[in-house]
Design a protein around this motif. Structure first.
Motif, PDB file in Angstrom:
ATOM      1  N   THR A  28     -13.264 -11.515 -11.312  1.00  0.00           N
ATOM      2  CA  THR A  28     -12.751 -12.684 -10.608  1.00  0.00           C
ATOM      3  C   THR A  28     -11.728 -12.227  -9.575  1.00  0.00           C
ATOM      4  N   ALA A  29     -11.320 -13.132  -8.689  1.00  0.00           N
ATOM      5  CA  ALA A  29     -10.278 -12.829  -7.703  1.00  0.00           C
ATOM      6  C   ALA A  29      -8.936 -13.187  -8.306  1.00  0.00           C
ATOM      7  N   LEU A  30      -8.159 -12.178  -8.656  1.00  0.00           N
ATOM      8  CA  LEU A  30      -6.916 -12.385  -9.381  1.00  0.00           C
ATOM      9  C   LEU A  30      -5.784 -11.710  -8.605  1.00  0.00           C
ATOM     10  N   ALA A  31      -4.912 -12.546  -8.000  1.00  0.00           N
ATOM     11  CA  ALA A  31      -3.841 -12.034  -7.137  1.00  0.00           C
ATOM     12  C   ALA A  31      -2.531 -11.974  -7.913  1.00  0.00           C
ATOM     13  N   VAL A  32      -1.861 -10.824  -7.850  1.00  0.00           N
ATOM     14  CA  VAL A  32      -0.541 -10.652  -8.446  1.00  0.00           C
ATOM     15  C   VAL A  32       0.492 -11.021  -7.389  1.00  0.00           C
ATOM     16  N   ILE A  33       1.335 -12.020  -7.687  1.00  0.00           N
ATOM     17  CA  ILE A  33       2.280 -12.577  -6.719  1.00  0.00           C
ATOM     18  C   ILE A  33       3.705 -12.172  -7.093  1.00  0.00           C
ATOM     19  N   ASN A  34       4.413 -11.553  -6.155  1.00  0.00           N
ATOM     20  CA  ASN A  34       5.836 -11.271  -6.346  1.00  0.00           C
ATOM     21  C   ASN A  34       6.623 -12.536  -6.015  1.00  0.00           C
ATOM     22  N   MET A  35       7.435 -12.992  -6.968  1.00  0.00           N
ATOM     23  CA  MET A  35       8.105 -14.294  -6.856  1.00  0.00           C
ATOM     24  C   MET A  35       9.554 -14.139  -6.407  1.00  0.00           C
ATOM     25  N   ASP A  36       9.798 -13.425  -5.333  1.00  0.00           N
ATOM     26  CA  ASP A  36      11.164 -13.264  -4.825  1.00  0.00           C
ATOM     27  C   ASP A  36      11.757 -14.634  -4.484  1.00  0.00           C
ATOM     28  N   PRO A  37      13.038 -14.892  -4.767  1.00  0.00           N
ATOM     29  CA  PRO A  37      14.031 -13.997  -5.370  1.00  0.00           C
ATOM     30  C   PRO A  37      14.015 -13.967  -6.886  1.00  0.00           C
ATOM     31  N   LEU A  38      13.044 -14.624  -7.530  1.00  0.00           N
ATOM     32  CA  LEU A  38      12.937 -14.557  -8.979  1.00  0.00           C
ATOM     33  C   LEU A  38      12.418 -13.186  -9.388  1.00  0.00           C
ATOM     34  N   LYS A  39      12.817 -12.747 -10.559  1.00  0.00           N
ATOM     35  CA  LYS A  39      12.345 -11.466 -11.057  1.00  0.00           C
ATOM     36  C   LYS A  39      10.988 -11.641 -11.704  1.00  0.00           C
ATOM     37  N   GLY A  40      10.185 -10.605 -11.598  1.00  0.00           N
ATOM     38  CA  GLY A  40       8.865 -10.667 -12.214  1.00  0.00           C
ATOM     39  C   GLY A  40       7.801 -11.169 -11.255  1.00  0.00           C
ATOM     40  N   ASN A  53      -6.228 -21.233 -10.775  1.00  0.00           N
ATOM     41  CA  ASN A  53      -5.203 -21.199 -11.813  1.00  0.00           C
ATOM     42  C   ASN A  53      -3.973 -20.448 -11.328  1.00  0.00           C
ATOM     43  N   PHE A  54      -2.802 -21.067 -11.531  1.00  0.00           N
ATOM     44  CA  PHE A  54      -1.537 -20.429 -11.181  1.00  0.00           C
ATOM     45  C   PHE A  54      -0.742 -20.257 -12.471  1.00  0.00           C
ATOM     46  N   CYS A  55      -0.530 -19.014 -12.868  1.00  0.00           N
ATOM     47  CA  CYS A  55       0.108 -18.669 -14.137  1.00  0.00           C
ATOM     48  C   CYS A  55       1.508 -18.114 -13.867  1.00  0.00           C
ATOM     49  N   ILE A  56       2.539 -18.784 -14.429  1.00  0.00           N
ATOM     50  CA  ILE A  56       3.926 -18.371 -14.222  1.00  0.00           C
ATOM     51  C   ILE A  56       4.549 -18.047 -15.582  1.00  0.00           C
ATOM     52  N   PRO A  57       4.931 -16.796 -15.834  1.00  0.00           N
ATOM     53  CA  PRO A  57       5.564 -16.450 -17.116  1.00  0.00           C
ATOM     54  C   PRO A  57       6.931 -17.119 -17.264  1.00  0.00           C
ATOM     55  N   TYR A  58       7.292 -17.392 -18.517  1.00  0.00           N
ATOM     56  CA  TYR A  58       8.601 -17.991 -18.788  1.00  0.00           C
ATOM     57  C   TYR A  58       9.723 -17.063 -18.338  1.00  0.00           C
ATOM     58  N   LEU A  59       9.558 -15.756 -18.504  1.00  0.00           N
ATOM     59  CA  LEU A  59      10.598 -14.815 -18.092  1.00  0.00           C
ATOM     60  C   LEU A  59      10.878 -14.897 -16.598  1.00  0.00           C
ATOM     61  N   THR A  60       9.860 -15.205 -15.809  1.00  0.00           N
ATOM     62  CA  THR A  60      10.029 -15.303 -14.358  1.00  0.00           C
ATOM     63  C   THR A  60      10.755 -16.579 -13.964  1.00  0.00           C
ATOM     64  N   ILE A  61      10.405 -17.678 -14.615  1.00  0.00           N
ATOM     65  CA  ILE A  61      10.933 -18.983 -14.217  1.00  0.00           C
ATOM     66  C   ILE A  61      12.223 -19.344 -14.963  1.00  0.00           C
ATOM     67  N   GLU A  62      12.614 -18.534 -15.935  1.00  0.00           N
ATOM     68  CA  GLU A  62      13.781 -18.850 -16.776  1.00  0.00           C
ATOM     69  C   GLU A  62      15.067 -19.078 -15.984  1.00  0.00           C
ATOM     70  N   PRO A  63      15.393 -18.286 -14.917  1.00  0.00           N
ATOM     71  CA  PRO A  63      16.657 -18.510 -14.196  1.00  0.00           C
ATOM     72  C   PRO A  63      16.793 -19.904 -13.573  1.00  0.00           C
ATOM     73  N   ILE A  64      15.686 -20.585 -13.299  1.00  0.00           N
ATOM     74  CA  ILE A  64      15.764 -21.912 -12.671  1.00  0.00           C
ATOM     75  C   ILE A  64      15.231 -22.996 -13.595  1.00  0.00           C
ATOM     76  N   ILE A  65      15.144 -22.709 -14.891  1.00  0.00           N
ATOM     77  CA  ILE A  65      14.558 -23.669 -15.816  1.00  0.00           C
ATOM     78  C   ILE A  65      15.374 -24.958 -15.868  1.00  0.00           C
ATOM     79  N   SER A  66      16.701 -24.845 -15.659  1.00  0.00           N
ATOM     80  CA  SER A  66      17.545 -26.050 -15.689  1.00  0.00           C
ATOM     81  C   SER A  66      17.282 -26.966 -14.492  1.00  0.00           C
TER      82      SER A  66
END
Length: 342
Positions: A101-113, A214-227
């Protein structure tokens, strides 16, 4: 909900009832106060329902923007909308997508991961076929992308990431960048298999070809802005809106808009019979205008300045002499009504 009592609590209730210290109704009240919450330690929920709902709102905007941009680029009817937003483990996500499949790895700057954007092969090859001049009809192709096809999909994904940045702008100034494109899901291990992720599933249709994005976002990546993933914060940021950055963007966009500017000498109302009878040599006297009166400079349909005619070199020009005070739109409507009555 079924209530569960420990053995000690059961023994105490039976003893109290047998000795007459309590009534069965009181025992029922004790069980009603008991509140058991089921918790799976192998798969803990890390996103609240409100946070899931906010993520859904954000990606509904992303879906609308992607629908518009892909339709323009492919010159074809494209429809993208959010089908579901779920939380699951990364291993469950990897097992749910096809290979290759076509699976793109996205760098989520300024978020880590990183995050993962996966596009269904049917949609991928339909897009490629459209860009190569074909009809975009779906075909049962099950193979890896060639180098040329990979390069084409990179340009598509980069455009999609621009829509993602705009959709996330109310929460964070996200600068997503394409890292690499994989075709085998097993080569895209961005987090441990047991890590929780939020999965945004978008139904995508290109002409008659349907598939999933499908857009998959790990919890570790989104944790800094979860609030910030709350409806209150999201809508309050939309209402704020007038930041310096937004104002600068609006000024840049307005700067390129063409607006008609007309210097009006005067005016007069004529009947259609008079207009049809005008011939060469006729003199039309403008009402309420003399040679010494200033001309009115209109921007669009609004009178904005008084001016006087002149010339600059070989060009006819006007010199602005005074700014006309802004008149409320309701005043124009009242004048129009009075004119009709007369």
């Amino acid at each position: 909900m079924t209530e569960v009592l420990s053995q000690d609590e059961i023994d105490q209730l039976l003893t109290a009832i047998s000795t007459g210290d309590t009534e069965p109704e009181e025992a029922q009240q004790v069980t009603e106060r008991k509140n058991i919450r089921i918790w799976d330690f192998r798969r803990p929920d890390k996103f609240s329902k409100e946070q899931i709902r906010t993520v859904s709102f954000m990606h509904e905007t992303f879906a609308r923007l992607t629908t518009t941009s892909l339709s323009a680029q492919l010159r074809s009817l494209v429809n993208v909308h959010v089908a579901s937003v779920d939380q699951l483990t990364y291993e469950e996500f990897i097992r749910s997508i096809p290979s290759p499949t076509a699976l793109a790895v996205i760098n989520m700057d300024p978020l880590k991961g990183s995050a993962i954007l996966e596009i269904d092969p049917a949609v991928t090859f339909s897009i490629i076929d459209r860009l190569f001049g074909g009809t975009g009809e779906g075909s049962k192709i099950n193979r890896e992308l060639s180098e040329i096809e990979r390069s084409v999909m990179e340009s598509i994904i980069v455009r999609i990431l621009g829509n993602m940045r705009e959709a996330w702008s109310q929460v964070i100034d996200l600068r997503p960048r394409l890292g690499q494109i994989e075709t085998n899901p097993q080569f895209a291990q961005i987090v441990p298999p047991t890590e929780m992720v939020v999965l945004v599933t978008l139904e995508t249709k290109v002409e008659d070809v349907e598939g999933m994005m499908n857009f998959c976002i790990p919890y570790l990546t989104i944790e800094p802005i979860i609030s910030k993933l709350s409806a209150q914060y999201y809508y309050s940021s939309i209402r704020r809106g007038t930041t310096t950055e937004n104002l600068n963007i609006l000024r840049e966009r307005l700067a390129g808009i063409n607006v008609a500017m007309v210097a009006e000498v005067g005016g007069i109302q004529l009947t259609m019979r008079d207009i049809l009878s005008i011939k060469k040599g006729d003199v039309i006297r403008l009402s309420n205008t003399s040679l010494n009166d200033p001309m009115v400079l209109k921007i669009g349909n609004r009178p904005k300045f008084d001016c006087r005619p002149g010339a600059v070199g070989n060009k006819i020009a006007v010199q602005v002499t005074r700014k006309i005070e802004d008149v409320d739109q309701t005043d124009f409507e009242e004048l129009a009504v009075e004119g009709d009555e007369e």
